[in-house]
Scaffold this motif. Sequence first.
Motif: not given
Length: 509
Positions: A316-319, A253-256, A19-22, A250-251
């Motif tokens: 890739a599609l989600l990004r 959100v993408l991490h989760g 749940t943490l950001p990178a 966006t990054e």
Amino acid sequence: MLWIGLHLPLLPLESFLATLPAGPGGSEPAVALVEAHRIVHANAGAQALGVKPGLKRATALALAPQLLIGQADALRDRQALTSVAHAALAFTPAVSFALPQGVLLEVEASLRYFGGHDALLQRLRDALRPLGHALHCVSTPTAQGSALLSRSTDGLHCADVAALQRALDAAPVWLLGPGREHWEALQGMGLNTLGDLRSLPRAGLTRRFGEALLVELDSALGRRPDPRVSIELPASFDSALELFARADTTEQVLHGAQVLLARLVAWLAAQHAFVRRFSLQMKHEPRWRRDAGTPLHTTLEIALAEPSRDPKHLMALLRERLSQLALPAPTLELALRASDIARQPPPNTELFPTPRSEREGLTRLLERLQARLGRERVQRLVPVQDHRPECAGRMEAAALDGSPPARTGPPLRRADVLARRAVARPVWLLPQALPLAQRQSRPLLDGAALQLLAGPERIEAGWWDGDAVERDYFIAQQPDGALVWIYRARMPLSAQSEGEGWFLQGRFG
């Protein structure tokens, strides 16, 4: 029977770290989880600072002010463990939980199919690796034996009951549930291993510590029935992830979302299925909403041209879609849902490119373009049954299901198809026919006379919609050898509506 026991020793910490950001450089911060104001789990970074389970929250912060503290959450851990069980279902239908941090698989009937014990274990570890969990893996003839031994060791294989008994005799007594409750008393009696426990009279142990201690030990040794209830795969996928900190980019959100996509792939692999469509719901923090009109959540629908369970392709599609989306407020929770799936065999691996692999590459390119530009901006040409060149095709949004364009009008007869193949048509048609200059009734293009090579091909159509044409088409050659498609009106009345003289309709490739 052969049971594989999977134990996730760091499951609570791993489910929280998801749940943490990178962090910068992928570094892992010092993290501890609390329950009832006491530390219950601490990672290696926190333990290096002196933080250990059992300490009070205030004491831990005094030892390590930079410590990141989260709340232990059994539901969050159960969701992560469920994904591990889903991944295991791809190898056997007999999968059950060994709560709170274990999964059991009965694989005797699957050994031959997967090429033996070692090959099956390797494929199982490969399937679980994307979920990002540390793993202990043990195989024994009993379910309880595998569950107990996997808590303290990794890579152990007991082929028969005798080997299992030797391994259990050397195992610490705290592996048993009641043994943990009476650990101090057992240690005071000099009972450190299960072998020490088995050497004592059973009646005395039962009177002092209860029957549950020996019941669990007998189940591990295969002396008592130990029925297990296999898990059932849900008909649709629905997994949520509450973020530790709000996601503004966006990054983040993408991490989760990457964690949720790994769980989706495990669910798909369990039923040999591929997803056609899925949705990502981003729930926003209420106090950061701009006004009452700001939605409580934003839902992103992702549709695929061909079913897939490739995590890189789905990511890739989600990004691409997220890069085009402006979040109205920070995101606090993510939810991934999927129910539209296709059950089909996986594609065969290929050494050299084939028409199928090239078509799949084109399909994935189409998906990424639609994700980046929008569905209506990626179009294809659809044929229309009309002899007028300017009306013989139309543009429409490319279909996401990979189906060919729908043909308008009645189906073509075989004779019509053969006749059309025999007629030469240019590759490029002009949007509007270009009037040509002429000299002594001969058409000119770029000041040079054209040489007529073939024709006339007569086209008379459009009388039914009020846009009638009567034309004679010719294939002409320029001085440099290039071929063009030109026409002139056939009748004086047609010339009055379209104009007199020659017109350029298209160019050949």
